[in-house]
Design a protein around this motif. Structure first.
Motif, PDB file in Angstrom:
ATOM      1  N   SER A  75       0.831  -1.203   0.000  1.00 19.48           N
ATOM      2  CA  SER A  75       0.000   0.000   0.000  1.00 19.48           C
ATOM      3  C   SER A  75       0.870   1.259   0.000  1.00 19.48           C
ATOM      4  N   GLU A  76       2.030   1.214   0.685  1.00 20.61           N
ATOM      5  CA  GLU A  76       2.955   2.348   0.638  1.00 20.61           C
ATOM      6  C   GLU A  76       3.477   2.543  -0.777  1.00 20.61           C
ATOM      7  N   ASN A  77       3.821   1.444  -1.448  1.00 21.70           N
ATOM      8  CA  ASN A  77       4.293   1.534  -2.830  1.00 21.70           C
ATOM      9  C   ASN A  77       3.216   2.118  -3.737  1.00 21.70           C
ATOM     10  N   GLU A  78       1.985   1.692  -3.519  1.00 21.15           N
ATOM     11  CA  GLU A  78       0.889   2.222  -4.331  1.00 21.15           C
ATOM     12  C   GLU A  78       0.696   3.712  -4.071  1.00 21.15           C
ATOM     13  N   ALA A  79       0.822   4.109  -2.804  1.00 19.48           N
ATOM     14  CA  ALA A  79       0.690   5.528  -2.470  1.00 19.48           C
ATOM     15  C   ALA A  79       1.827   6.327  -3.103  1.00 19.48           C
ATOM     16  N   LEU A  80       3.043   5.792  -3.023  1.00 19.26           N
ATOM     17  CA  LEU A  80       4.183   6.469  -3.640  1.00 19.26           C
ATOM     18  C   LEU A  80       4.025   6.541  -5.151  1.00 19.26           C
ATOM     19  N   ARG A  81       3.542   5.457  -5.727  1.00 18.40           N
ATOM     20  CA  ARG A  81       3.330   5.434  -7.175  1.00 18.40           C
ATOM     21  C   ARG A  81       2.283   6.476  -7.571  1.00 18.40           C
ATOM     22  N   ALA A  82       1.214   6.569  -6.787  1.00 14.85           N
ATOM     23  CA  ALA A  82       0.166   7.557  -7.076  1.00 14.85           C
ATOM     24  C   ALA A  82       0.716   8.973  -6.934  1.00 14.85           C
ATOM     25  N   ASP A 119       2.902   9.687  -9.906  1.00  9.64           N
ATOM     26  CA  ASP A 119       2.066   9.958 -11.081  1.00  9.64           C
ATOM     27  C   ASP A 119       1.487  11.368 -11.027  1.00  9.64           C
ATOM     28  N   ALA A 120       1.066  11.786  -9.840  1.00  9.52           N
ATOM     29  CA  ALA A 120       0.520  13.135  -9.682  1.00  9.52           C
ATOM     30  C   ALA A 120       1.594  14.187  -9.962  1.00  9.52           C
TER      31      ALA A 120
END
Length: 132
Positions: free
Chosen positions: A28-35, A38-39
């Motif tokens: 979930s941290e990786n997904e947050a960092l990825r998001a 992307d932003a």
């Protein structure tokens, strides 16, 4: 013996649960960092588009900002900080140019004061007398 096996199984389950939980948290941290990345990428693209439309570049905007800081009286270290540079070599270019312009302006003011160029010249009439 059965009780010992139950304790071992519980401990293994706990450890596996912790490992799974850690894995889920990292994911979930990786997904947050990825998001977030992307932003940020989208924001850079948004900012880049107008600069490209105006035949400019992000580098040109950065240089303009450094020049503006230097012309506003910022020190070499302050300009280097703005540019996110460790050294002041590049920043000194901007401050040197700004200092040169300030010195030129100051010198010109001294010349004008010494030669009375700052005051309007007096008009001379046909008879040779001064006119107001």
């Amino acid at each position: 013996m059965e009780q010992l096996q139950k304790i071992i199984n519980d401990r293994i389950a706990f450890m596996l649960g912790q490992q799974a939980l850690r894995s889920i948290m990292l994911q979930s941290e990786n997904e947050a960092l990825r998001a977030e990345a992307d932003a940020l990428r989208a924001e850079v693209e948004r900012l880049r588009r107008p600069a490209e439309d105006q035949k400019g570049s992000l580098h040109g905007l950065r240089k303009a900002g450094a020049r503006q800081w230097a012309e506003s009286g910022a020190t070499e270290n302050e300009v280097a900080s703005f540019l996110a540079h460790r050294g002041t070599r590049t920043a000194s270019t901007y401050t040197r140019e700004a200092d040169r312009q300030r010195l030129s302006d100051s010198g010109w003011e001294k010349v004008k004061a010494a030669t009375n160029l700052a005051q309007p010249s007096k008009k001379v009439g046909r008879t040779g007398g001064e006119t107001p």
